[in-house]
Motif scaffolding. Structure first.
Motif, PDB file in Angstrom:
ATOM      1  N   TRP B 636       0.790  -1.237   0.000  1.00  0.00           N
ATOM      2  CA  TRP B 636       0.000   0.000   0.000  1.00  0.00           C
ATOM      3  C   TRP B 636       0.829   1.297   0.000  1.00  0.00           C
ATOM      4  O   TRP B 636       0.262   2.367  -0.104  1.00  0.00           O
ATOM      5  CB  TRP B 636      -0.959   0.072   1.204  1.00  0.00           C
ATOM      6  CG  TRP B 636      -2.048  -0.941   1.185  1.00  0.00           C
ATOM      7  CD1 TRP B 636      -2.000  -2.175   1.751  1.00  0.00           C
ATOM      8  CD2 TRP B 636      -3.353  -0.835   0.590  1.00  0.00           C
ATOM      9  NE1 TRP B 636      -3.188  -2.842   1.543  1.00  0.00           N
ATOM     10  CE2 TRP B 636      -4.047  -2.044   0.850  1.00  0.00           C
ATOM     11  CE3 TRP B 636      -4.011   0.172  -0.124  1.00  0.00           C
ATOM     12  CZ2 TRP B 636      -5.345  -2.275   0.405  1.00  0.00           C
ATOM     13  CZ3 TRP B 636      -5.320  -0.059  -0.566  1.00  0.00           C
ATOM     14  CH2 TRP B 636      -5.969  -1.277  -0.294  1.00  0.00           C
ATOM     15  N   GLN B 637       2.122   1.241   0.168  1.00  0.00           N
ATOM     16  CA  GLN B 637       2.898   2.468   0.332  1.00  0.00           C
ATOM     17  C   GLN B 637       4.027   2.547  -0.688  1.00  0.00           C
ATOM     18  O   GLN B 637       4.383   1.561  -1.315  1.00  0.00           O
ATOM     19  CB  GLN B 637       3.514   2.514   1.741  1.00  0.00           C
ATOM     20  CG  GLN B 637       2.497   2.634   2.842  1.00  0.00           C
ATOM     21  CD  GLN B 637       3.105   2.471   4.218  1.00  0.00           C
ATOM     22  OE1 GLN B 637       4.097   1.776   4.389  1.00  0.00           O
ATOM     23  NE2 GLN B 637       2.509   3.117   5.205  1.00  0.00           N
ATOM     24  N   GLN B 688       2.488   4.051  -7.074  1.00  0.00           N
ATOM     25  CA  GLN B 688       1.670   4.787  -6.103  1.00  0.00           C
ATOM     26  C   GLN B 688       1.629   6.265  -6.475  1.00  0.00           C
ATOM     27  O   GLN B 688       2.019   6.657  -7.563  1.00  0.00           O
ATOM     28  CB  GLN B 688       2.249   4.616  -4.700  1.00  0.00           C
ATOM     29  CG  GLN B 688       2.392   3.186  -4.252  1.00  0.00           C
ATOM     30  CD  GLN B 688       1.070   2.572  -3.827  1.00  0.00           C
ATOM     31  OE1 GLN B 688       0.002   3.153  -4.020  1.00  0.00           O
ATOM     32  NE2 GLN B 688       1.137   1.369  -3.277  1.00  0.00           N
ATOM     33  N   ARG B 700      -4.195   7.967   0.258  1.00  0.00           N
ATOM     34  CA  ARG B 700      -3.160   7.974   1.295  1.00  0.00           C
ATOM     35  C   ARG B 700      -2.344   9.264   1.285  1.00  0.00           C
ATOM     36  O   ARG B 700      -2.384  10.039   0.340  1.00  0.00           O
ATOM     37  CB  ARG B 700      -2.285   6.741   1.175  1.00  0.00           C
ATOM     38  CG  ARG B 700      -2.766   5.663   2.164  1.00  0.00           C
ATOM     39  CD  ARG B 700      -2.477   4.263   1.727  1.00  0.00           C
ATOM     40  NE  ARG B 700      -3.156   3.979   0.479  1.00  0.00           N
ATOM     41  CZ  ARG B 700      -2.548   3.707  -0.651  1.00  0.00           C
ATOM     42  NH1 ARG B 700      -1.264   3.629  -0.689  1.00  0.00           N
ATOM     43  NH2 ARG B 700      -3.244   3.470  -1.732  1.00  0.00           N
ATOM     44  N   GLU B 704       3.618   9.010   2.052  1.00  0.00           N
ATOM     45  CA  GLU B 704       3.770   7.566   1.965  1.00  0.00           C
ATOM     46  C   GLU B 704       3.282   7.012   0.631  1.00  0.00           C
ATOM     47  O   GLU B 704       3.213   5.812   0.439  1.00  0.00           O
ATOM     48  CB  GLU B 704       3.060   6.871   3.128  1.00  0.00           C
ATOM     49  CG  GLU B 704       1.564   7.151   3.200  1.00  0.00           C
ATOM     50  CD  GLU B 704       0.895   6.352   4.310  1.00  0.00           C
ATOM     51  OE1 GLU B 704       1.515   6.223   5.382  1.00  0.00           O
ATOM     52  OE2 GLU B 704      -0.217   5.886   4.081  1.00  0.00           O
ATOM     53  N   SER B 705       2.935   7.883  -0.278  1.00  0.00           N
ATOM     54  CA  SER B 705       2.459   7.429  -1.571  1.00  0.00           C
ATOM     55  C   SER B 705       2.861   8.443  -2.626  1.00  0.00           C
ATOM     56  O   SER B 705       2.255   9.495  -2.738  1.00  0.00           O
ATOM     57  CB  SER B 705       0.935   7.272  -1.523  1.00  0.00           C
ATOM     58  OG  SER B 705       0.446   6.921  -2.785  1.00  0.00           O
TER      59      SER B 705
ATOM     60  N   THR C  39      -6.542  -4.235   4.263  1.00  0.00           N
ATOM     61  CA  THR C  39      -6.346  -2.790   4.116  1.00  0.00           C
ATOM     62  C   THR C  39      -5.027  -2.405   4.787  1.00  0.00           C
ATOM     63  O   THR C  39      -4.457  -3.208   5.522  1.00  0.00           O
ATOM     64  CB  THR C  39      -7.513  -2.049   4.782  1.00  0.00           C
ATOM     65  OG1 THR C  39      -7.582  -2.498   6.134  1.00  0.00           O
ATOM     66  CG2 THR C  39      -8.825  -2.356   4.098  1.00  0.00           C
ATOM     67  N   PRO C  40      -4.527  -1.181   4.562  1.00  0.00           N
ATOM     68  CA  PRO C  40      -3.262  -0.800   5.188  1.00  0.00           C
ATOM     69  C   PRO C  40      -3.298  -0.968   6.710  1.00  0.00           C
ATOM     70  O   PRO C  40      -2.317  -1.384   7.311  1.00  0.00           O
ATOM     71  CB  PRO C  40      -3.112   0.679   4.811  1.00  0.00           C
ATOM     72  CG  PRO C  40      -3.963   0.876   3.616  1.00  0.00           C
ATOM     73  CD  PRO C  40      -5.047  -0.130   3.675  1.00  0.00           C
TER      74      PRO C  40
END
Lengths: 203, 773, 260
Positions: B636-637, B688, B700, B704-705, C39-40
């Motif tokens: 996610w990052q 990202q 986000r 971090e993205s 999810t994160p």
């Protein structure tokens, strides 16, 4: 009589305990009797008054004698018995438009559903919870294609084991006294020497 | 009733269930059964159907089977008969299901209602949308640019002819383009199509920068072959894999030996190996050294003697173990030459430097020396499809082409830009100036995107395309598996009733018809075009399908997911002999890599395609976001990989937000301490940093993205015009803030006792003890 | 109709030397088994749900560094530490070699998760949530686990049951490696794995690819084995129905030989 000072907490504990017990009993009671496997009540009113007696009832009693699996055609193929598509109703009801006023009204509803392309929302009568996987096909096959006379029944007789004499019902209701709880399943599986491993039904 | 143990448990359990069921009423829909109005023949409730189609989550377009139940797609699995992936799938394939049922999918056509780039749109009807597009085409069709993902087969044909009919041009867009790779392969092997690399039968695999197990070209095909390469049935020895790459990629992690080379020096190493092979006479029998060196023999490569290049190519001290760097090169060359069939492949960052074309040419020329050109375990060549009109080679624009597009927009020569899955605003380096060009007065942007992304947020008109699982299509794999393949994509489900997308191909055909430009586009729909090709293939009467009639042929093709002809493989394409003087010529082109950005106290920036997000095209899919990166396990990052010791020297800990600055710009990301990264390299994944579209991608914080493409200054590879995306140097500074890294490692901690937990988990043996597999 | 029931004992063989860490199995499993979305926040809380996961271990320091990958899923232990601690018999060992989690029995004590040495059990701390439209993807054959329930890998029991019904009950055949693969009925991770690092089959089937590994592992101590097979944390005596094949360390190379 005057309560001793040291007895007051004891009485409170007793009261508390009985309150908790009462709550437990009520909760368990509600859970037991409202649990879906027990059926969903007697005979919910359906959007279209579909008389199984007329369709599946024996000809000598005025029915058409249609076999269960003719309409619920998935019952011998897959997990769900399925209600037929409206299209399938119209195979006959293009011609058969009803002899009585009530029949005409109800059959018109089926036609309207087809023409307006709106699915019919039937009320559920039998239900097992989501964590149960009941495969109709396997049960029908076991009782129709076996090697002993008890397992060479006609399809409709197999259905009636759990669903009762649907052909004799004007409004579908659960079979009186028939529970769809796990105990019933297990009893039958044991009688017929079928595995009772949890994963047979719970996946 | 006696209170037995079982009864007690039942009561206790039921009271819990009761409590829950009292609190949460049962959902209404569970109590109704719906009678469908019509029941298609192939829809049996409770039974599943598997339909063959193509996956479009990554450019290699794998053949997949989709499980459909009650009109909903449930699972994607590799199509076992499809030659490219042979039943296997990548981490990306299942994501198609989430694209299909994505909550942020665009429902229907929209036109811009706010200022450009505001992301404000209002819904309009398809009639109005098509009329608006037609009007634009009529007025500004000449000079129009149709930018798409690299399109092949029918959609490529239609897009190309469409652009031509209106006097515009069609360009395919790849973020990390393969322009240089194609140029190198064509120059070395004299073949127009990408070859197939026969990993499965190779014995020694030397890869320069190609992350072929993760994202490079056709990863599932290579993964499948890699399994064979290691322990294939009937194989005597386990294949040996050496990876030469400045970054510790997933493929490097799997190699038996990883050689961290200085970025951009791959070509020098390859020529040095060639020098060793020739001077020690290690070439395969029958290789004509005289011809390939232009009659000079080892002398042609004199400047590349191991002793001469050893000092340049940046092999780290610790790798040498007391030997000289020249010895390492010699050992590598000898191993490569002796463990035949051996295969050298190159790509990725090796081809993304100023001297990238030289690097790749030198690497691929090695295969001539070991006799691995056109042979089993080597490079195999592809014949094109017998249907000549279908492009099997993606028409990809180079960086120079995109700069031209921006210039044309700015000069007013291009007034209409049509975009289909080509996120130019996101994927081009900022220095191209595409976003600025979009602001030009009078430019009309029409997007065919299914989801809002950075480019469609800039659009004037959005005509959402169908997701590929709802649409027709086709593919000519590139690279093909060594023989001609036509993959067929068919709709396996209909769009949900809330959505009203239209097929991109069908819209192009309809608009061409409407504007009277359909002379070369004689089909009403994309399906018609497919059917026409099917009939032509049927008339050939060869290949994988034998059918009695054209209809039967068509049905079988849909059932199997395509048509292929294994007999028209390696036999039809003669292995090229090495161009005369090839090595001498390549040696003459040798150049040191040139870097941009700060020199002192800086790092080499190595961006890379994310394992599941790729270049960001999958960033809206929760499964792709939540699939840990194989090496770092971050999800996610955006993470900034730094050498563990180097980072500690700089006072950085995991999760520290760092600012990464290049000559072109700066981004921020979270520090990840990687024990396997060279101290002078920083690795940052693509994918990202979106600010528009699905909240899974854009929701986000900026620290971090972020989008690593913002750091590239648009340097070009000499000779090919491709993007030199590995040629930037960057400075990394702490910002003083810190955030937690959402990574998977450390989630299961119970077993990680002691110093080296891995030893208890992963047992290791030597090849001599691994007989009998 | 076949009335005779065939005894199966399912087993998996995982070749660590083929696993490339690509994560294809992880996502395939999530898609097949209605695994809640990661999810994160789930990762930050260290509560990500992955019935099968890839663990990555570092070895050494730059530049002599290795990263090694290993897929870990429920080992379906023959002698499972999670089973005796469950107060409600929600986890038990069935006659086909599976360690089964019965969701409707589970009361969420989480004793099993604490007693599992492999950390492959996942507790539902929250009601699983999918946006309405994404629910269309959910697999109707697999129960959606609600809050307070333990879940874990089932070897895709729903596929195996389908296989038994279709291949054995209806067609009267026998499940084998080939027809499992052909009918898309092998576990989702096995079907997905590009390098075929995951192999699945019936230990009772003499022709199954996995059988020799189990025979070897069951009759020989780890040192005496002819195959590369070992069980994860074998010294714990869990009798896992998953066998791993050792990673091969190729270097130093044997010199001077040429393979024709």
């Amino acid at each position: 009589m005057k309560l001793g000072r040291n007895m007051v907490p004891l009485a409170l504990v007793g009261l508390g305990t009985s309150l908790i017990l009462l709550v437990v009993v009520v909760v368990v009671g509600i859970a037991w009797y409202s649990n879906p496997p027990f059926g969903l009540g007697d005979a919910p009113p359906q959007p279209i008054a579909f008389p199984h007696t007329v369709h599946a009832g024996a000809p000598e009693q005025g029915g058409q004698g249609i076999q269960c699996e003719f309409c619920h055609r998935n019952v011998t193929k897959g997990a769900a018995a399925t209600v037929p598509a409206v299209e399938q109703c119209l195979f006959c009801h293009q011609q058969v438009t009803g002899t009585t006023e009530t029949a005409r009204v109800e059959i018109a509803k089926v036609k309207a559903s087809f023409e307006n392309n709106t699915p019919i929302q039937w009320e559920r009568v039998h239900r097992v919870p989501d964590h149960v996987r009941f495969v109709h096909e396997a049960h029908i096959r076991f009782f129709t294609e076996g090697e002993t006379p008890e397992t060479q029944l006609p399809v409709s007789q197999v259905c009636s084991v759990c669903h009762g004499d649907v052909a004799g019902m004007t409004v579908v209701a659960p079979k009186p006294g028939q529970s769809l709880k796990m105990g019933t399943c297990l009893d039958c599986h044991r009688q017929n020497n079928i595995p009772t491993d949890c994963t047979v039904c719970h996946q | 009733m006696s209170l037995t143990r079982r009864n007690f448990l039942a009561w206790a359990g039921l009271s819990a269930v009761g409590a829950v069921s009292c609190a949460i009423p049962r959902k209404e829909q569970e109590l109704a059964i719906e009678s469908p109005v019509r029941l298609p023949e192939d829809l049996v409730e409770g039974l599943d159907n598997w339909y063959a189609t193509l996956c479009r989550q990554c450019p290699c377009a794998e053949g997949v089977l989709v499980r459909v139940m009650e009109g909903r797609a449930k699972k994607v699995q590799g199509n076992p008969v499809y030659p490219v992936n042979q039943g296997k799938q990548s981490v990306r394939c299942d994501g198609g299901l989430q694209a299909l049922y994505h909550p942020h999918r665009l429902a229907g056509p929209m036109q811009r209602s706010g200022p450009r780039g505001s992301g404000q749109f209002q819904a309009i009807s398809w009639d109005a949308a098509l009329a608006a597009l037609g009007q634009q085409l009529a007025a500004n069709g000449s000079g129009m640019v149709l930018a798409t993902e690299p399109l092949r087969a029918h959609l490529g044909l239609i897009a190309g002819r469409f652009a031509q009919a209106f006097g515009g041009k069609h360009l395919g867009f790849e973020t990390l383009d393969q322009v240089t790779l194609r140029a190198a392969l064509e120059s070395v092997y004299q073949q127009p199509l990408l070859p197939d690399f026969d990993l499965a039968q190779a014995n020694y695999l030397l890869s320069f920068g190609a992350d072929f197990l993760s994202t490079w070209l056709s990863p599932t095909r290579y993964g499948q072959a890699y399994g064979q390469f290691r322990h294939g049935e009937g194989r005597k020895e386990r294949g040996i894999h050496v990876q030469v790459e400045p970054r510790f990629s997933m493929t490097a992690a799997n190699a038996d030996r990883w050689i961290p080379i200085g970025p951009g020096w791959e070509g020098h190493l390859a020529l040095s190996m060639a020098q060793v092979i020739i001077s020690e006479g290690l070439q395969a029998p029958g290789v004509n050294i005289n011809a390939i060196t232009g009659g000079k023999g080892a002398a042609a490569l004199e400047p590349f003697r191991p002793e001469a290049v050893a000092g340049k190519i940046g092999l780290p001290e610790g790798l040498l173990e007391g030997h000289s760097a020249a010895d390492v090169i010699k050992e590598l060359a000898r191993d490569f030459a002796k463990h035949r069939p051996s295969l050298a492949v190159g790509g990725g960052s090796a081809g993304a430097h100023s001297n990238g074309l030289f690097n790749l040419k030198a690497i691929y020329a090695l295969n001539y020396l070991v006799g691995s050109v056109g042979t089993a375990g080597g490079v195999k060549f592809n014949a094109g499809l017998p249907l000549n009109e279908l492009p099997s080679n993606a028409s990809v624009g180079s960086l120079a082409d995109w700069k031209k597009v921006a210039a044309d927009i700015n000069s007013g020569a291009t007034k209409l830009l049509m975009v289909h899955q080509a996120d130019l605003a996101y994927g081009l380096p900022a220095s191209v100036g595409m976003v600025q060009a979009f602001q030009r007065e009078g430019l009309f942007i029409a997007s065919f995107s299914t989801f809002l992304d950075e480019t469609s947020a800039q659009a004037d008109l959005i005509l959402p395309d169908r997701v590929y699982l709802e649409d027709w299509g086709s593919d000519v794999p590139d690279p093909a598996p060594g023989y001609p393949v036509l993959g067929v994509q068919q709709p396996v489900v209909n769009p949900l009733s809330d959505y009203d997308p239209r097929s991109f191909g069908d819209v192009l055909l309809a608009v061409a018809q409407q504007q009277g430009k359909a002379a070369n586009l004689p089909w009403a729909t994309l399906r018609d075009a497919l059917r026409e090709s099917s009939d032509k293939l049927f008339a050939l009467r060869r290949g994988s399908i034998r059918a009695g009639s054209a209809d039967e042929f068509w049905r079988t093709m849909l059932q199997r997911g395509g048509w292929w002809d294994e007999s028209a493989g390696i036999r039809n394409v003669a292995a090229p002999s090495a161009p005369a003087g090839l090595l001498a010529q390549i040696a003459g082109e040798a150049a040191a890599p040139v870097f941009s950005g700060p020199e002192a106290e800086s790092f080499h920036l190595l961006p890379f395609s994310h394992n599941s997000l790729l270049d960001g095209r999958n960033s809206h899919l929760p499964w792709a976001q939540g699939a840990p990166d194989p090496v770092t396990t971050v999800t996610w990052q955006t993470w900034v990989e730094l050498n563990e010791h180097k980072a500690k020297e700089m006072g950085l800990r995991e999760g520290d937000v760092v600012k990464v600055e290049s000559a072109a710009g700066s981004i921020s990301g979270l520090t990840y301490l990687n024990p396997a990264l060279p101290p002078d390299v920083v690795g940052i994944p693509l994918g990202q940093g979106r600010r528009h579209g699905s909240e899974y991608a854009s929701g986000r914080l900026p620290e971090e993205s972020s989008n690593v493409m913002d750091l590239l200054d648009g340097a070009q590879v000499q000779g090919s015009g491709g993007l030199a995306w590995a040629a930037a140097r960057v400075r990394v500074t702490a910002t003083g803030t810190s955030r937690r890294v959402s990574k998977f490692e450390g989630t299961s901690m119970a077993r990680e006792i002691g110093e080296t937990p891995g030893e208890r988990i992963i047992h290791i043996t030597s090849p001599s003890n691994s007989g009998g597999h | 109709m076949a009335t005779e029931r065939i005894d199966h004992k399912w087993g998996m063989v995982i070749d660590v030397d083929r696993c490339t860490g690509c994560q294809a199995c992880v996502v395939a499993c999530q898609a097949e088994n209605n695994v809640p979305m990661n999810t994160p926040d789930r990762f930050l809380e260290r509560r990500a749900y992955e019935w099968i996961r890839i663990e990555r271990y570092w070895e050494g320091e730059f530049p002599k560094v290795k990263a090694r990958f290993i897929p870990i899923l429920c080992q379906h232990c023959g002698n499972a530490p999670c089973e005796p601690v469950c107060p409600v018999y929600a986890t038990y060992h069935n006659d086909q070699g599976l360690n089964v989690q019965v969701y409707n029995r589970c009361v969420g004590t989480r004793y099993c998760i604490n007693n599992c040495p492999y950390q492959v059990r996942f507790f539902n701390w929250w009601e699983p949530q999918w946006p309405n439209t994404l629910q269309n993807q959910l697999n109707p054959d697999v129960t959606v686990r609600s809050r307070g329930i333990m879940e874990k890998c089932t070897f895709c029991i729903q596929r195996l049951r389908r296989a038994e019904l279709a291949l054995e009950r209806q067609e009267g055949g026998r499940i084998n490696d080939q027809n499992l693969a052909e009918r898309n009925l092998a576990p989702a991770c096995v079907a997905a794995c590009p390098t075929s690092a995951l192999m699945f089959g019936d230990q009772n089937d003499p022709n199954s690819k996995i059988r020799p590994y189990f025979e070897d592992a069951n009759t020989h101590s780890e040192r005496e084995r002819k195959t590369r097979g070992y069980r994860l944390l074998e010294e714990m005596g869990t009798g896992a129905n998953v066998i791993y094949l050792k990673k091969v360390e190729q270097y130093p190379l044997k010199q001077g030989e040429s393979h024709g």
